[in-house]
Structures are given as structure tokens and as C-alpha cells.
Design an enzyme around this catalytic site. Structure first.
Site, PDB file in Angstrom:
ATOM      1  N   PRO A   2       0.826  -1.212   0.000  1.00 44.02           N
ATOM      2  CA  PRO A   2       0.000   0.000   0.000  1.00 44.02           C
ATOM      3  C   PRO A   2       0.860   1.262   0.000  1.00 44.02           C
ATOM      4  O   PRO A   2       1.895   1.321   0.661  1.00 44.02           O
ATOM      5  CB  PRO A   2      -0.800  -0.123   1.303  1.00 44.02           C
ATOM      6  CG  PRO A   2      -0.800  -1.582   1.615  1.00 44.02           C
ATOM      7  CD  PRO A   2       0.521  -2.092   1.130  1.00 44.02           C
ATOM      8  N   GLU A   3       0.424   2.259  -0.746  1.00 44.64           N
ATOM      9  CA  GLU A   3       1.158   3.517  -0.774  1.00 44.64           C
ATOM     10  C   GLU A   3       0.592   4.460   0.284  1.00 44.64           C
ATOM     11  O   GLU A   3      -0.390   4.160   0.963  1.00 44.64           O
ATOM     12  CB  GLU A   3       1.099   4.110  -2.176  1.00 44.64           C
ATOM     13  CG  GLU A   3       1.605   3.111  -3.213  1.00 44.64           C
ATOM     14  CD  GLU A   3       2.200   3.723  -4.458  1.00 44.64           C
ATOM     15  OE1 GLU A   3       2.564   4.910  -4.452  1.00 44.64           O
ATOM     16  OE2 GLU A   3       2.326   2.979  -5.456  1.00 44.64           O
ATOM     17  N   LYS A  52       4.462   5.342   4.979  1.00 44.07           N
ATOM     18  CA  LYS A  52       3.822   4.032   5.025  1.00 44.07           C
ATOM     19  C   LYS A  52       3.724   3.486   6.446  1.00 44.07           C
ATOM     20  O   LYS A  52       3.408   2.312   6.646  1.00 44.07           O
ATOM     21  CB  LYS A  52       4.584   3.056   4.131  1.00 44.07           C
ATOM     22  CG  LYS A  52       4.582   3.485   2.669  1.00 44.07           C
ATOM     23  CD  LYS A  52       5.278   2.483   1.775  1.00 44.07           C
ATOM     24  CE  LYS A  52       5.258   2.945   0.327  1.00 44.07           C
ATOM     25  NZ  LYS A  52       5.869   1.953  -0.593  1.00 44.07           N
ATOM     26  N   ARG A 130      13.759   8.645  10.862  1.00 39.87           N
ATOM     27  CA  ARG A 130      14.395   7.880   9.780  1.00 39.87           C
ATOM     28  C   ARG A 130      13.632   8.016   8.454  1.00 39.87           C
ATOM     29  O   ARG A 130      14.086   7.513   7.433  1.00 39.87           O
ATOM     30  CB  ARG A 130      14.496   6.405  10.164  1.00 39.87           C
ATOM     31  CG  ARG A 130      15.448   6.122  11.307  1.00 39.87           C
ATOM     32  CD  ARG A 130      15.724   4.639  11.428  1.00 39.87           C
ATOM     33  NE  ARG A 130      14.541   3.899  11.848  1.00 39.87           N
ATOM     34  CZ  ARG A 130      14.272   3.570  13.113  1.00 39.87           C
ATOM     35  NH1 ARG A 130      15.096   3.949  14.078  1.00 39.87           N
ATOM     36  NH2 ARG A 130      13.185   2.875  13.420  1.00 39.87           N
ATOM     37  N   ASN A 171       5.487   2.392  -5.900  1.00 35.11           N
ATOM     38  CA  ASN A 171       5.768   2.120  -7.302  1.00 35.11           C
ATOM     39  C   ASN A 171       4.822   2.858  -8.253  1.00 35.11           C
ATOM     40  O   ASN A 171       5.229   3.292  -9.331  1.00 35.11           O
ATOM     41  CB  ASN A 171       5.682   0.613  -7.554  1.00 35.11           C
ATOM     42  CG  ASN A 171       6.691   0.154  -8.575  1.00 35.11           C
ATOM     43  OD1 ASN A 171       7.539   0.923  -9.006  1.00 35.11           O
ATOM     44  ND2 ASN A 171       6.605  -1.096  -8.977  1.00 35.11           N
ATOM     45  N   ARG A 267      12.388  -3.681  -8.045  1.00 33.35           N
ATOM     46  CA  ARG A 267      10.993  -3.317  -8.321  1.00 33.35           C
ATOM     47  C   ARG A 267      10.824  -3.018  -9.803  1.00 33.35           C
ATOM     48  O   ARG A 267      11.731  -2.490 -10.446  1.00 33.35           O
ATOM     49  CB  ARG A 267      10.571  -2.080  -7.500  1.00 33.35           C
ATOM     50  CG  ARG A 267      10.647  -2.258  -5.995  1.00 33.35           C
ATOM     51  CD  ARG A 267       9.687  -3.322  -5.484  1.00 33.35           C
ATOM     52  NE  ARG A 267       8.303  -2.999  -5.771  1.00 33.35           N
ATOM     53  CZ  ARG A 267       7.550  -2.214  -4.997  1.00 33.35           C
ATOM     54  NH1 ARG A 267       8.049  -1.678  -3.897  1.00 33.35           N
ATOM     55  NH2 ARG A 267       6.294  -1.972  -5.320  1.00 33.35           N
TER      56      ARG A 267
END
Length: 285
Positions: A2-3, A52, A130, A171, A267
Site C-alpha cells: 500500500p502507498e 507508510k 528515519r 511504485n 521493483r
């Protein structure tokens, strides 16, 4: 995976359904049982997303940190007469009893997540530290991402997927924003101009906010919709109308050339070699 828009939608749903309410917390699967016991019977303060990462807040600055990973899913259900028996491997279940004269229950089930852990405020802040700036957050600073990009010789197609550079872009948004700005995905980050970066950032803010609103990713401009072009709508389990993502071998909506695909750092990358012409340094011309 999931984005970022999906996590922001989930944060909104959790806050709307459970915010300010006492919840029962359990781990039917058992892997989160010890931590679930610590928040069982507590008020769910609210939920927020950073890229995310999803953080569900409880009193005493405790946060359930969730990262769905490739296979995770969080189902939020409101207004049911009874809570069903857990199905499958439910890592975390939250239940809110009827309140305010209602006879309806609400519940949320988490399955298959890469991460489900209970953190302190300091631990939560380290996760955020991070992460790069998130286009969906009002407090995001695109300049922080730019500092990483302008110093890197890595392809911009890789940098946009690096969650320490930019949080929440996956992606689909990576492929689409590069196409919309006619940028070669293999172009080194340090060759971009700041104006190009700010235009991409502003575009991501708009596109991802729309994704939060609709629950799907639509990136084509009005002149390239199925209705405008007289073409059939896209059929894909990801939904939404896109320019290049998962359209390898199909004609580009703009120029007609076949969309290309290749692997970049594990990817699949999608782009149009005509609309996103190969970048050549002036020093080599």
C-alpha cells in the site's frame, strides 16, 4: 505494498470510528498478546500516518506502530449488531462497544502486517526521524528531500522510492509522477533542477490527496481519460487511470509508443521512452 494515501485513509477511519472511545484490544493470533493487554480497556486517542507507517495513539504516549508491508491489511468496520469471530490470522483486534444510545459495535482487524509493535513516544519519534517528508502531511518540508536528491548520483527513480528520502511514495506514484513531468527515471538525482523537484512535489501533494479522498490512484489529466479519448477504462486490481504503471507493451496515451518496463532495485519500473527521453549530461554532448 500500500502507498501512503492508503495509510492516511486508514488513520482517518480509525480516528473517526474509535477516536475518544474506550476499546478492547486483543491478539487472536497471539503474536501481539502481551502488548494488546497493555492497551486493552484504554481510550484510543487518535491515529496518524507518516509515509507508510501508521501510529495509533493511546494514553501515556503509547503508540501501536503498524507497517502493512507487502501482504498486510487493516479492516475497519463500524456499526454492526455484533462482532464476528476472527477469521484468519488476526494479529490485532480493536473493538468499541455500543455508546450514545446506539446498539452497534465497531471493530478493526489487522492481518499479515510486517510490523505491529507498541512504542513509546521516543521510539515513535525515531521511526519518524528515519523517514523523509510525507507529501500528505501539512508539516512536511520538501527541502529535506531535495537536499538528499541534489547530492545523490542515484537514479531519481530509485530516490523517489527511498522512504528515507521521501515517505509514502510507492511504485505507482513513482512511475506516474516521473511520466507527468517527462523525467527519465534513470536520470541521476544530482542533475535535477530545484524547480523540477518542486513541481513534482506539488504534483504529488495533489495526486496523493485525491488518492486519500477516493481510495484509488488516478493520475491521467482530463484530456487522457477514457471518456475524452474514447478508449475503454483500465482493468486492473489496483484500480484508477494511469499513464504507464503496469501498462508495459501498451501504447502511451500521449505519444502512442509502447510503454517500457525494467527492474530497478528489485521493483518493476514503467516509463515511456519517447515522452521521458533518456537524460544526457551536457558534458557528454
Amino acid at each position: 505494498m500500500p502507498e501512503g494515501h492508503t495509510l492516511h485513509r486508514l488513520a482517518g477511519e480509525l480516528t473517526l470510528v474509535f477516536g475518544g472511545r474506550e476499546v478492547e484490544a486483543s491478539s487472536p493470533q497471539g503474536r501481539f498478546a502481551e502488548s494488546a493487554a497493555l492497551i486493552d480497556g484504554q481510550v484510543l486517542v487518535g491515529a496518524e500516518a507518516w509515509g507508510k507507517h501508521l501510529f495509533v495513539g493511546f494514553p501515556d504516549e503509547r503508540f501501536v506502530h503498524i507497517h502493512l508491508g507487502l501482504y498486510g491489511g487493516l479492516e475497519v468496520v463500524a456499526g454492526v449488531p455484533e462482532v464476528p469471530v476472527p477469521r484468519g490470522q488476526v494479529r490485532l483486534r480493536l473493538v468499541a462497544a455500543p455508546a450514545g444510545g446506539s446498539a452497534a459495535f465497531s471493530y478493526a482487524d489487522l492481518r499479515g502486517a510486517t510490523t505491529c509493535e507498541l512504542l513509546t513516544r521516543a521510539e515513535r519519534d525515531l521511526v519518524v526521524l528515519r523517514s523523509g517528508p510525507d507529501p500528505l502531511r501539512a508539516d512536511a518540508d520538501p527541502g529535506l528531500a531535495w537536499e538528499r536528491i541534489r547530492r545523490s548520483r542515484a537514479p531519481i527513480g530509485s530516490l523517489l522510492m527511498d522512504q528515507s528520502v521521501l515517505a509514502g511514495v510507492g511504485n505507482v506514484y513513482r512511475a506516474e509522477v516521473l511520466f507527468r513531468h517527462r523525467i527519465d527515471p534513470y536520470r541521476p538525482g544530482n542533475t535535477l533542477r530545484i524547480g523540477q523537484w518542486r513541481a513534482m512535489w506539488d504534483d504529488l501533494v495533489v495526486l496523493m490527496r485525491e488518492g486519500v479522498r477516493t481510495g484509488r490512484i488516478d493520475t491521467v489529466r482530463p484530456e487522457h481519460t477514457p471518456e475524452a479519448m474514447g478508449r475503454p477504462p483500465r482493468r486492473d486490481d489496483h484500480g484508477g487511470e494511469v499513464y504507464v504503471y503496469r501498462r508495459n507493451g501498451m501504447p502511451c496515451h500521449v505519444c502512442g509508443r509502447s510503454v517500457r518496463t525494467a527492474e530497478l532495485q528489485g521493483r518493476n519500473l514503467f516509463w515511456c521512452s519517447q515522452c521521458q527521453r533518456r537524460y544526457r549530461s551536457r558534458a557528454l554532448q
